[in-house]
Scaffold this motif. Structure first.
Motif, short mmCIF file in Angstrom:
data_model
loop_
_atom_site.label_atom_id
_atom_site.label_comp_id
_atom_site.label_asym_id
_atom_site.label_seq_id
_atom_site.Cartn_x
_atom_site.Cartn_y
_atom_site.Cartn_z
N LEU A 1 25.84 23.12 -30.55
CA LEU A 1 27.06 23.33 -31.33
C LEU A 1 27.62 24.74 -31.14
CD1 LEU A 1 29.10 22.35 -33.44
CD2 LEU A 1 27.49 23.09 -35.23
N SER A 2 26.74 25.73 -31.21
CA SER A 2 27.19 27.12 -31.10
C SER A 2 27.75 27.42 -29.71
CB SER A 2 26.04 28.08 -31.41
OG SER A 2 25.00 27.95 -30.47
N THR A 3 27.14 26.84 -28.68
CA THR A 3 27.65 27.05 -27.32
C THR A 3 29.06 26.51 -27.18
OG1 THR A 3 25.41 26.90 -26.42
CG2 THR A 3 27.24 26.63 -24.87
N THR A 4 29.31 25.32 -27.74
CA THR A 4 30.65 24.73 -27.69
C THR A 4 31.64 25.57 -28.49
OG1 THR A 4 29.66 22.53 -27.52
CG2 THR A 4 31.99 22.65 -28.12
N VAL A 5 31.22 26.00 -29.67
CA VAL A 5 32.10 26.83 -30.51
C VAL A 5 32.46 28.14 -29.81
CG1 VAL A 5 32.21 28.19 -32.64
CG2 VAL A 5 31.35 25.85 -32.70
N GLU A 6 31.48 28.75 -29.16
CA GLU A 6 31.74 30.01 -28.47
C GLU A 6 32.68 29.81 -27.28
OE1 GLU A 6 28.09 32.95 -28.60
OE2 GLU A 6 27.34 30.90 -28.49
N GLY A 7 32.57 28.66 -26.62
CA GLY A 7 33.50 28.36 -25.53
C GLY A 7 34.92 28.21 -26.04
N ILE A 8 35.07 27.51 -27.18
CA ILE A 8 36.40 27.34 -27.79
C ILE A 8 36.96 28.69 -28.21
CG2 ILE A 8 37.63 26.34 -29.75
CD1 ILE A 8 35.60 24.01 -29.65
N LEU A 9 36.11 29.52 -28.82
CA LEU A 9 36.53 30.85 -29.26
C LEU A 9 37.03 31.69 -28.08
CD1 LEU A 9 36.76 33.14 -31.36
CD2 LEU A 9 34.34 33.67 -30.92
N ALA A 10 36.26 31.66 -26.99
CA ALA A 10 36.64 32.43 -25.80
C ALA A 10 37.98 31.95 -25.25
CB ALA A 10 35.56 32.32 -24.73
N GLY A 11 38.17 30.62 -25.23
CA GLY A 11 39.44 30.07 -24.75
C GLY A 11 40.61 30.52 -25.60
N TYR A 12 40.41 30.56 -26.91
CA TYR A 12 41.45 31.02 -27.82
C TYR A 12 41.77 32.50 -27.60
CZ TYR A 12 43.69 32.60 -32.14
OH TYR A 12 44.54 33.18 -33.04
N LEU A 13 40.74 33.29 -27.31
CA LEU A 13 40.93 34.74 -27.11
C LEU A 13 41.48 35.07 -25.73
CD1 LEU A 13 37.61 36.10 -28.68
CD2 LEU A 13 39.90 36.20 -29.67
N SER A 14 41.60 34.07 -24.85
CA SER A 14 41.99 34.32 -23.46
C SER A 14 43.31 35.07 -23.34
CB SER A 14 42.08 33.00 -22.69
OG SER A 14 42.51 33.22 -21.36
N GLU B 1 28.22 35.98 -30.43
CA GLU B 1 26.77 35.83 -30.59
C GLU B 1 26.36 35.93 -32.06
OE1 GLU B 1 23.90 35.43 -27.73
OE2 GLU B 1 25.64 34.19 -28.19
N THR B 2 27.10 36.72 -32.82
CA THR B 2 26.85 36.78 -34.26
C THR B 2 27.15 35.42 -34.89
OG1 THR B 2 27.44 39.13 -34.30
CG2 THR B 2 27.45 37.96 -36.40
N ILE B 3 28.22 34.80 -34.43
CA ILE B 3 28.56 33.45 -34.91
C ILE B 3 27.45 32.46 -34.55
CG2 ILE B 3 30.15 31.51 -34.55
CD1 ILE B 3 32.40 33.57 -34.25
N GLN B 4 26.89 32.60 -33.36
CA GLN B 4 25.80 31.71 -32.96
C GLN B 4 24.62 31.82 -33.93
OE1 GLN B 4 24.06 32.39 -29.11
NE2 GLN B 4 22.85 30.54 -29.17
N MET B 5 24.27 33.06 -34.31
CA MET B 5 23.15 33.24 -35.23
C MET B 5 23.45 32.62 -36.59
SD MET B 5 21.00 34.60 -33.33
CE MET B 5 21.41 34.74 -31.59
#
Length: 561
Positions: A114-127, A148-152
């Motif tokens: 879940l966190s990996t997918t969320v981080e990918g979405i976040l990165a895409g939004y920040l692009s 990474e803080t979000i992942q934790m």
């Protein structure tokens, strides 16, 4: 324990960094990363690549209390920053589902997926914010820390039992946040070098093209003949690392300088099949191997080439041919150089047909041709850059890049309409050079909404801005300000260029669009005629001016275009 994990992750990070470096140097990766407007197929390839990047990060992880301290997020997050939401989301899904489905288990399996997918979405939004940032490595570092803080946090919320999740985060939290954010930043720095390489190549290509243009301009104004072709080919050959340069008309070789001149002789009929194909199709061709060139001489040493048509009013009248002796050695710089020069030569051939060039400068047709390359502006720009080279080399480099962008866009103006954003970028490149020339005397303000949708004929605003500088602002000792605005209306987009310059006399303003010999507002006449011809009489330029106050030029681009 924390220090041990941190050290181990840093050691593992080297694998990811080496992979990023190797991949950043491949032609396919450069093509996909440099061209941000890529196809859906290319996006899928990138998503798979960055997803695999993340999977490698999983396998290079370190087992810790039934979970894995890993660098999986690096590939996914870098992909999202570079490629946007689609690539970020799907690379996150690929790496996340792999983490959940493979047989390495652990009570954090679902949380990590879940966190990996969320981080990918976040990165895409920040692009989009990433590309706007000046220090991309720093942006990536801070964004990596946040992700990474979000992942934790997700591990704490999703992983069960909760007490085990807390103990795990206490151990891996700080090492993963530090290591992965640094890894993301380093990967971005490595990949960013691709863009810098392209900038250097573009600057070099612009320098060569400008010098060649300056030297060949006087010859092509005399027409397209054996004499002018020979001198032009000789200049190109001497100023580049090409092994041979040739110019032809539709039937014969006009000039051939360099390798192969023993059998590719001026006056001979064209023998290469590829040249004949370019003349017939009107499209440029690249040959990577000797047999593709189609020379019937067995010992010919020319093994690769780019052949570009030279046209007069869309009719092919000849070709420009750049040769090398090595196979597959035609670079992107060679392609841009050939296309730029061929377009320049085509323009000059057309101009050479005009008997009295000075008299016809007042005509819109000639201005449209000369708008593609303004030698006077280019020479002033070069002199400005030269003046900065010793005192402010960084500024000189910046101006050279702006000049490269301006020159390249001028030469590539072959679309019927362009996006407003592209036209504004073109103007900004022009203004950066003018501001360097005139210093604090010239100020410019833009009010262009980001979400505005407008398509207009190319080179519509630039002549108006140029006119405002030349006849408005620079006529004042203290200089002044130019404002460029775009306003979205119900039936179209209103574009306004205003200045607080010297203004226009009322009597002159009344006849500003006349074609009299005394009229010097050729640029305004050109734009006004083009707008009326394309959209209708009511869409011409509207000009308000007052002496000592300034001038406002307004146009409306209908939405149906």
């Amino acid at each position: 324990m924390i220090l041990t994990i941190l050290t181990a992750l840093i050691n593992k990070l080297g694998i990811i960094i080496i992979l990023a470096f190797i991949m950043s140097r491949t032609n396919l990766f450069k093509k996909l990363i440099i061209n941000r407007n890529i196809s859906l197929f290319d996006k899928i390839i990138l998503a798979i690549f960055f997803g695999l990047f993340g999977i490698i990060g999983t396998y290079s992880g370190i087992p810790v209390k039934g979970a894995i301290a890993n660098s999986r997020v690096i590939g996914v997050f870098v992909g999202g920053l570079l490629g946007g939401p689609f690539i970020g989301t799907f690379s996150g899904l690929i790496a996340g589902l792999h983490r959940h489905l493979i047989d390495i288990g652990g009570f954090t399996s679902i949380a990590c997926a879940l966190s990996t997918t969320v981080e990918g979405i976040l990165a895409g939004y920040l692009s989009k914010y990433f590309y706007q940032s000046k220090n991309k490595w720093l942006f990536a570092l801070v964004a990596g820390i946040i992700s990474e803080t979000i992942q934790m946090i997700i591990i704490l919320i999703v992983a069960k039992p909760f007490i085990d999740a807390v103990k795990l985060v206490e151990i891996i939290g700080l090492p993963m946040i530090i290591t992965n954010s640094i890894g993301i930043s380093i990967s971005i720095s490595i990949i960013e070098s691709i863009f810098k390489d392209q900038e250097r190549a573009a600057a070099y290509q612009a320098q060569i093209a400008l010098k060649i243009a300056n030297k060949t301009l006087k010859y092509f104004r005399k027409g397209f003949s054996t004499e002018t072709a020979f001198k032009t080919a000789q200049i190109i050959y001497e100023m580049t690392d090409l092994k041979a340069v040739a110019l032809t008309n539709r039937e014969k070789i006009l000039a051939h300088i360099g390798v192969g001149d023993d059998h590719h002789r001026a006056g001979d009929e064209i023998i290469t099949s590829l040249t004949k194909e370019v003349i017939k199709s009107g499209k440029y061709k690249i040959a990577n191997y000797k047999h593709e060139i189609g020379c019937n001489i067995p010992n010919c040493k020319l093994n690769s080439a780019i052949i570009v048509p030279i046209k007069e009013k869309n009719k092919v009248i000849g070709t420009l041919k750049l040769y090398k002796t090595s196979e597959k050695s035609i670079s992107q710089v060679d392609i841009e150089l050939a296309l730029g020069l061929a377009l320049l030569f085509s323009t000059q051939v057309e101009l050479s047909k005009i008997e009295y060039q000075a008299k016809l400068l007042a005509k819109a047709e000639l201005k449209a041709l000369q708008a593609q390359i303004n030698p006077h502006f280019l020479f002033n720009a070069i002199n400005t850059i030269v003046s900065f080279i010793r005192t402010k080399p960084d500024k000189a480099r910046e101006l050279l890049l702006h000049l490269s962008s301006y020159f390249r866009k001028n030469l590539q103006q072959n679309e019927d309409v362009v996006e407003l954003e592209k036209e504004i970028d073109h103007i900004k490149s022009y203004l950066e050079i003018e501001k360097a020339r005139f210093g604090n005397k010239l100020n410019v303000k833009f009010e262009i909404p980001k979400n505005i949708k407008c398509y207009l004929p190319p080179l519509t605003l630039q002549p108006i801005v140029e006119n405002a500088i030349k006849h408005g602002i620079m006529e004042k000792i203290e200089g002044g300000t130019i404002e460029i605005k775009a306003i979205s209306e119900e039936n179209g987009t209103k574009l306004i260029v205003s200045d607080n310059g010297v203004g226009i006399d009322k009597k002159y303003l009344e006849r500003i669009f006349s074609n009299s010999n005394e009229n010097t507002s050729v640029g305004l006449i050109n734009v006004n005629n083009r707008l009326k011809n394309k959209y209708g009489e009511k869409y011409g330029l509207k000009i308000q001016s007052e002496l000592g106050v300034g001038t406002i030029v307004t146009m409306t681009i209908p939405k149906c275009y």
